[in-house]
Enzyme design. Sequence first.
Site, mmCIF file in Angstrom:
data_model
loop_
_atom_site.group_PDB
_atom_site.id
_atom_site.type_symbol
_atom_site.label_atom_id
_atom_site.label_comp_id
_atom_site.label_asym_id
_atom_site.label_seq_id
_atom_site.Cartn_x
_atom_site.Cartn_y
_atom_site.Cartn_z
ATOM 1 N N TRP A 1 0.828 -1.209 0.000
ATOM 2 C CA TRP A 1 0.000 0.000 0.000
ATOM 3 C C TRP A 1 0.858 1.254 0.000
ATOM 4 O O TRP A 1 0.538 2.244 -0.676
ATOM 5 C CB TRP A 1 -0.985 -0.007 1.164
ATOM 6 C CG TRP A 1 -2.043 -1.051 0.987
ATOM 7 C CD1 TRP A 1 -2.224 -2.173 1.737
ATOM 8 C CD2 TRP A 1 -3.046 -1.094 -0.042
ATOM 9 N NE1 TRP A 1 -3.278 -2.907 1.247
ATOM 10 C CE2 TRP A 1 -3.800 -2.278 0.164
ATOM 11 C CE3 TRP A 1 -3.380 -0.270 -1.120
ATOM 12 C CZ2 TRP A 1 -4.868 -2.635 -0.676
ATOM 13 C CZ3 TRP A 1 -4.442 -0.631 -1.945
ATOM 14 C CH2 TRP A 1 -5.177 -1.800 -1.718
ATOM 15 N N ASP B 1 -1.435 6.339 6.530
ATOM 16 C CA ASP B 1 -2.497 5.465 6.054
ATOM 17 C C ASP B 1 -2.701 4.426 7.149
ATOM 18 O O ASP B 1 -1.860 3.552 7.359
ATOM 19 C CB ASP B 1 -2.076 4.802 4.742
ATOM 20 C CG ASP B 1 -3.102 3.793 4.239
ATOM 21 O OD1 ASP B 1 -4.129 3.593 4.908
ATOM 22 O OD2 ASP B 1 -2.861 3.203 3.155
ATOM 23 N N LYS C 1 -11.945 -2.183 6.678
ATOM 24 C CA LYS C 1 -11.133 -3.169 7.375
ATOM 25 C C LYS C 1 -11.599 -3.297 8.831
ATOM 26 O O LYS C 1 -11.935 -4.369 9.284
ATOM 27 C CB LYS C 1 -9.646 -2.797 7.350
ATOM 28 C CG LYS C 1 -9.045 -2.450 5.975
ATOM 29 C CD LYS C 1 -9.236 -3.493 4.949
ATOM 30 C CE LYS C 1 -8.655 -3.311 3.557
ATOM 31 N NZ LYS C 1 -7.845 -2.220 3.175
HETATM 32 C C1 LIG Z 1 -7.290 -1.700 1.818
HETATM 33 C C2 LIG Z 1 -6.222 -0.689 1.968
HETATM 34 C C3 LIG Z 1 -6.133 0.416 1.097
HETATM 35 C C4 LIG Z 1 -7.073 0.626 -0.055
HETATM 36 O O1 LIG Z 1 -8.318 0.984 0.380
HETATM 37 P P1 LIG Z 1 -9.494 1.357 -0.630
HETATM 38 O O2 LIG Z 1 -10.529 1.851 0.303
HETATM 39 O O3 LIG Z 1 -9.856 0.101 -1.341
HETATM 40 O O4 LIG Z 1 -8.990 2.389 -1.560
HETATM 41 C C5 LIG Z 1 -5.122 1.325 1.329
HETATM 42 N N1 LIG Z 1 -4.251 1.178 2.340
HETATM 43 C C6 LIG Z 1 -4.304 0.124 3.181
HETATM 44 C C7 LIG Z 1 -3.308 0.027 4.287
HETATM 45 C C8 LIG Z 1 -5.291 -0.830 3.026
HETATM 46 O O5 LIG Z 1 -5.357 -1.869 3.863
#
Ligand SMILES: *Cc1c(COP(=O)(O)O)cnc(C)c1O
Length: 361
Positions: free
Chosen positions: A103, A173, A197
């Site tokens: 990511w 993030d 998540k």
């Molecule tokens: C799932 C995830 C993303 C992407 O998320 P979306 O909502 O599908 O854009 C980005 N960063 C991390 C750490 C993730 O687990």
Amino acid sequence: MTERIHNFSAGPAVLPLPVLEEAQRDMLSLPGVGMSLMEISHRSKTFDEIFGRAESGLRQLLGVPENYQVLFLQGGASLQFSMIPMNFLPPESSADYIITGSWGKKALKEGKRAGNANVAATTADGGFTRVPGSDELKLDPKAAYVHFTTNETIEGVEWKQEPAVGNVPLVADASSDILSHPIPVDKYALIYAGAQKNMGPSGVTLVIVRDDLLKRIPDGLHTMLDYRTHVENKSLYNTPNTWGIYIISLVCKWLLEKGGLEAMHRENEAKAQLIYDAIDSTAFYRGHADADSRSIMNVTFRLPSEELEKKFTAEATAGGLDGLKGHRSVGGIRASIYNAFPLEGVEALVAFMKEFERKNA
Ligand SMILES: *Cc1c(COP(=O)(O)O)cnc(C)c1O
């Protein structure tokens, strides 16, 4: 089939049963409203109250200081990869990215599209099995911001403490470990997380941003891509994901009733430890992440061969343990055990691992 199985999916992921039950109860008609949440205006008093509960719940759980905005946006965490550099990376400046997995790489790609995005550290060489030490960070004290990924969902690599970046704004993030443990929000300039998540359904993205950062935003951005639009309109410039925000409000209530993030952290540590202990007790299973970088949300490991990994996930699925196949980019096994994932499910997995090893070692 009406019975629920154990859902180890990385995301969208398991939600707390009491949350699903409450949403189901109120699906046709919210008490006193006579309509479902999905059928009412995002500018109605009812939604305003639900929105308030989601925001205040998050503020309370995370201890968000007054000088931070809490926004509910769309476009996923992936759109934040672009919005952050568009808003906060001026052409004459540069940003530092610390890469500990897939990511972070994606965030860097969009950062580079928008401006000068540098790699301050990467653990790609070892296959993203750890977070870098502070001596490995090549940080520019003049950088516009430092970006990192608190928990790399695919590799199962998690920071136990945020990197020390001095006075440079820290951007994170936190999609896959937000609300899994307390965090010192005041150490961050911006935190973002897709809800699917550990917070709610897909389609809504939480952004927590410090007020002073908003002054850095250049004029002329597209309206929807300018954070100030969403601050000024309290996330209601366009129609938000009302359903997602509603579920987040219920998840917050559930977390507060469970004792908040310290209590969740203890539970999450205990759940993860059970699986890591099972991995460490044998040479049959091999953990992906180094011990000091292991995620308490996404436990990643390998078996002696890909054939055995296939057999493992197939038999696990047949036994009611779903979603254990690792991400297609890294293979192996990944057990995602977010807040809502029950201890019984972890115990069932550990029992299955022992039995599988006995039969196949
Ligand atoms: C799932 C995830 C993303 C992407 O998320 P979306 O909502 O599908 O854009 C980005 N960063 C991390 C750490 C993730 O687990």
